[in-house]
Design a protein around this motif. Structure first.
Motif: not given
Length: 510
Positions: A67-92
């Protein structure tokens, strides 16, 4: 005068008795150790009153919450860096993401850092099994988060919450998890055991390192960090995992240590297993902590921590079943480093445990050195069970201020996996030892050890996954249990021992 002294002693005994009945958290007195001003100032900020999962809905197999779940593109990140967040919901469904830093915060356990969204939800595809049963999601990014410069190193949870279009419809929630790290010198380097979280992750439908058709202990299965954390294979009967969906093993096994360290203002910085492939950050710190269930190490981690010990860094293995399997990293299909792992083979060199693993579950392509020569004690067979942590050397400095005697027991603190078979290292001492029972019957001997490093440092091995359970019981935490045995929660002896260890590590004295 004698009557006065007698009366004073009676009052003292009365209040001493009352004091001993207080909860462990109330009895504990913070140590006058060197404190980390960054951590102290951070924890003065207002904590969140609503950060836990309220409505969680596992699917009918119990492995995920689509129904709602996700993950990140990296295990860790430092200040100033970016991280992508992927999310899926079923149903949308529309949803929002609230990002929290985990700490003490006046006992609330977390601080709201930002709220993202709302976003339009989409149902993202479940990947077909690849070679070696690999499930590697290639979801579209929902958003990209750039870490602000003032976000302190720590473990961060993102709470995903669906936003129903109708008021009388239920909402659903789960977490994502990532670590913000830094490169600063610190008194304590806290390593999350996220390789182990991923090894046991069964998302989407019973796929983990432990669920390949060939068996549970071989080198056959690959697992990817590019997927949500669903139900953990080991959680069945160990901890109430619906409270933790999406956060790996952090909340049940590691958060009690982070909460306690930040409560007392220790100068702590955080990292993942994959951040320890080189020793540079660790060499800037006074102590390194392995916490909870730290089973899976790339051999480069082993060599890094070995170099840290030899350079004078104090090592605290507040963990069990640690450095058990050689776990090589490789890149994801799109080239991001350290996103796929597998069980390459046992640590242990030629000891009995490693040879048994090779004989029963091999052949393995990788073999590691004797973990006992780093940790002081080793993995043994059986490696799981439950028991009491029994003191054998009460005169040792780690027990200062605890008033313990030989044979005193901390109930249920051993479990559900542990260390034994101490290594032959000059100066090594067994400070606690006893019997654990697998399934309540099959006995095995465990040992907690400490030995001197080469530069007036030390290596302590608590010999149990459950050590952090004796430190605190923060919001959102449920006590685990296994093999008909369970820890009892915060214990003033565990707290004092840990204070003693950290004070010696930080100041060279308790």
């Amino acid at each position: 005068m004698r009557q006065l002294i007698s009366s004073m002693l009676s009052i003292s005994c009365l209040f001493g008795g009352l004091f001993s009945t207080l909860p462990a958290e109330a009895q504990e007195t913070p140590k006058a150790a060197k404190r980390g001003s960054l951590i102290v100032e951070e924890n003065k900020l207002p904590g969140a009153t609503d950060w836990q999962l309220t409505r969680v809905r596992p699917d009918n197999k119990g492995h995920r919450t689509p129904w709602i779940e996700g993950y990140c593109s990296r295990q860790s990140v430092t200040a100033g860096e970016s991280i992508d967040i992927m999310v899926s919901s079923d149903p949308p469904q529309p949803f929002k993401i609230e990002v929290f830093r985990m700490g003490y915060y006046g006992g609330r356990g977390a601080r709201l850092m930002t709220t993202l969204g709302p976003f339009e939800g989409q149902t993202q595809p479940v990947p077909a099994p690849g070679e070696k049963y690999l499930h590697e999601c290639r979801w579209e990014a929902t958003t990209q988060l750039t870490i602000p410069d003032d976000w302190l190193s720590g473990v961060y949870l993102g709470r995903l919450t669906t936003l129903p279009s109708e008021a009388d419809r239920p909402y659903w929630q789960s977490y994502i998890v990532f670590v913000v790290r830094d490169d600063r010198p610190a008194d304590v380097l806290f390593q999350c055991s996220d390789n182990t979280w991923q090894a046991y992750n069964q998302w989407p439908s019973n796929y983990s390192i432990y669920t390949h058709p060939k068996g549970v202990q071989g080198p056959w299965a690959d697992v990817s960090f590019d997927r949500p954390y669903g139900r953990e294979a080991q959680y069945n009967g160990v901890v109430n995992d619906p409270l933790t969906f999406g956060s790996g093993e952090f909340l049940p096994l590691e958060f009690p240590l982070a909460y306690w360290l930040e409560k007392h203002g220790y100068d702590v910085t955080y990292c993942c297993n994959s951040n320890m492939l080189t020793p540079e950050h660790g060499l800037k710190c006074k102590s390194f902590i392995s916490v909870g269930h730290d089973e899976y190490w790339d051999i480069r981690q082993f060599r890094s921590v070995e170099k840290m010990r030899d350079a004078g860094v104090n090592l605290l293995f507040l963990s069990g079943n640690s450095i058990c399997w050689v776990t090589p990293f490789r890149a994801s299909s799109d080239g991001r480093e350290n996103r796929i792992i597998f069980r390459g083979g046992p640590y242990g060199a030629k000891n009995d445990y490693a040879l048994l693993r090779e004989r029963l579950h091999g052949p393995f392509p990788e073999h590691g050195p004797d973990e006992g020569l780093l940790m002081g004690a080793r993995n043994v067979e059986p490696v799981n069970g439950g028991g009491d942590w029994t003191i054998t050397k009460p005169e040792h400095w780690i027990f200062a201020g605890t008033n313990v005697k030989a044979g005193d027991r901390i109930p249920g603190l051993i479990g559900w996996e542990y260390h034994g078979a101490p290594a032959k290292i000059p100066g090594l001492e067994i400070v606690a030892a006893g019997t654990a029972f697998q399934g309540g019957e099959n006995p095995q001997q465990w040992t907690a050890t400490i030995y001197p490093g080469p530069k007036d440092n030390f290596v302590f091995n608590a010999a149990t996954i459950f050590w952090a359970q004796g430190l605190s019981s923060p919001p959102g935490h449920t006590l685990p249990w296994s093999h008909f045995s369970r820890p009892h929660g915060p214990d003033p002896r565990v707290q004092q021992i840990t204070h003693n260890l950290l004070q010696r590590a930080i100041d060279g004295k308790q």
